[in-house]
Design an enzyme around this catalytic site. Structure first.
Site, short mmCIF file in Angstrom:
data_model
loop_
_atom_site.label_atom_id
_atom_site.label_comp_id
_atom_site.label_asym_id
_atom_site.label_seq_id
_atom_site.Cartn_x
_atom_site.Cartn_y
_atom_site.Cartn_z
N ARG A 1 3.50 18.92 -7.11
CA ARG A 1 3.91 19.73 -8.26
C ARG A 1 5.42 19.89 -8.17
O ARG A 1 5.97 20.07 -7.07
CB ARG A 1 3.26 21.12 -8.23
CG ARG A 1 1.81 21.15 -8.64
CD ARG A 1 1.60 20.86 -10.14
NE ARG A 1 0.20 20.93 -10.53
CZ ARG A 1 -0.67 19.90 -10.49
NH1 ARG A 1 -0.26 18.71 -10.10
NH2 ARG A 1 -1.92 20.06 -10.87
N GLU B 1 7.69 20.84 -16.62
CA GLU B 1 7.23 19.71 -17.43
C GLU B 1 6.91 20.13 -18.86
O GLU B 1 6.36 21.22 -19.04
CB GLU B 1 5.96 19.10 -16.80
CG GLU B 1 6.25 18.44 -15.47
CD GLU B 1 5.01 17.84 -14.82
OE1 GLU B 1 3.98 17.67 -15.49
OE2 GLU B 1 5.09 17.55 -13.62
N HIS C 1 4.24 12.07 -14.61
CA HIS C 1 3.03 12.69 -14.04
C HIS C 1 1.78 11.81 -14.25
O HIS C 1 0.82 12.20 -14.93
CB HIS C 1 2.81 14.09 -14.66
CG HIS C 1 2.00 14.99 -13.77
ND1 HIS C 1 2.14 16.35 -13.74
CD2 HIS C 1 1.02 14.72 -12.87
CE1 HIS C 1 1.29 16.87 -12.87
NE2 HIS C 1 0.60 15.89 -12.32
C1 GLV Z 1 -2.78 16.32 -11.09
O1 GLV Z 1 -1.63 16.55 -10.96
C2 GLV Z 1 -3.85 17.07 -10.53
O2 GLV Z 1 -3.64 18.18 -9.99
O3 GLV Z 1 -4.99 16.59 -10.64
#
Ligand code: GLV
Length: 321
Positions: free
Chosen positions: A239, A268, A286
């Site tokens: 993250r 984001e 992402h």
């Molecule tokens: C993606 O970032 C997730 O947490 O699955």
């Protein structure tokens, strides 16, 4: 009357169909439910929500829910949900762990290799017409064999990254909230270190695979980046907010670290100009879990959690409830 389900935006087809067979399903428009106001306005109409990590399911949203039984997040991480508020409102929260481990570890390694061998830079050079034959000094990068990889977060994904790194001849160190099972340590031959700072100091490449929580927010700050050093590479598929992004941009501009490869960002989809313009920074939008196979499995896990909640059965992958 059939239960009403909100899928906050279009996802892979099969899970949507599986829900439509039994329920009254609404699929939101892409991005619409990234706003608290929109969630707050509509949430009272639904019995279950299949949410995305970009949907802020805040206390305010949860307070507006009237008949909601479950929030099934299509992600392993659930830092977008106020889990405590959901617990108080007796709304279950579920995630989709396990099935995205290999896809995310692949993406982590793709970024790691791209940064170590400077692939985007080299490709751009060729496409701009500069390739004038083999160059003994061209795009010299970091060799993975014999390099040390620091993994912050030795959960399922971190361990899968470590397995890949073994195949590349890397030495593996890790830091985790708790030391992992000795059988995992010995399987991937990983050495535990006491802090993120020490991990950065001892690693050529620092890879983030931890969840975002109060203990990991901004864990990678300026002193940690300094410890990683001017040859060091930071890879983040966890993250964005695990890293102090302002400090990272500054560290890249001033060669405090060598390079970064990022799939996630603090705010984001916004990316600050300072980061956008930073040298030696590879960025992807992402896409860590982004394979057809994995997204299908994630969707079906969320479907199973929703069905169980609405049938008053034990909910698979429940994180709270
Ligand atoms: C993606 O970032 C997730 O947490 O699955």
């Amino acid at each position: 009357m059939a239960n009403r389900i909100l899928i906050t935006e279009p996802i892979i087809e099969e899970p949507v169909e599986a829900l439509r067979e039994q329920y009254d399903v609404t699929v939101g428009e892409r991005g619409y439910y990234d706003k608290v106001a929109h969630l707050k306005q509509d949430i009272s109409r639904f019995d279950a929500v299949l949410s995305l990590l970009s949907n802020p399911i805040t206390e305010e949203v949860i307070e507006a829910a009237e008949s909601l039984k479950i929030i099934a997040n299509l992600a392993a991480g659930y830092d977008n949900i106020d889990v405590e508020a959901a617990r108080e409102a007796s709304i279950a929260v579920a995630n989709t762990p396990g099935v995205l481990t290999e896809a995310t570890a692949d993406a982590t390694f793709a970024l790691l290799l791209s940064a170590a061998r400077r692939l985007p830079e080299a490709e751009q050079y060729l496409r701009e017409g500069h390739f004038d034959g083999w160059d003994p000094l061209g795009f010299l990068g970091k060799e993975l064999n014999g390099s040390s990889l620091g993994i912050f977060g030795m959960g399922k994904i971190g361990t899968a990254v470590a397995r890949r790194a073994r195949g590349f001849g890397m030495d593996i160190l890790y830091h985790n909230r708790n030391r992992v099972n000795p059988s995992v340590e010995s399987e991937v031959d990983a050495t535990y270190v006491e802090s993120v700072h020490e991990l950065a100091e001892k690693s050529d490449i620092l890879c983030l695979n931890c969840p975002l929580n109060d203990g990991t927010r901004h864990a990678v700050d300026q002193p940690v980046l300094e410890a990683l050093g001017p040859e060091g590479i930071l890879v983040n598929t966890a993250r964005g907010a695990v890293v102090d992004e302002k400090a990272l941009a500054e560290a890249l501009h001033t060669n405090v670290i060598g390079a970064a490869a990022l799939d996630v960002f603090e705010d984001e989809p916004a990316i600050t100009d300072a980061l956008f313009d930073a040298p030696n920074c590879i960025m992807t939008p992402h896409i860590g879990s982004g394979t057809n196979t994995t997204r299908l499995k994630m969707g079906m896990l969320a479907v199973n959690s929703i069905k169980a909640a609405l049938n008053n059965e034990e909910i698979p992958n429940v994180v709270s409830g």
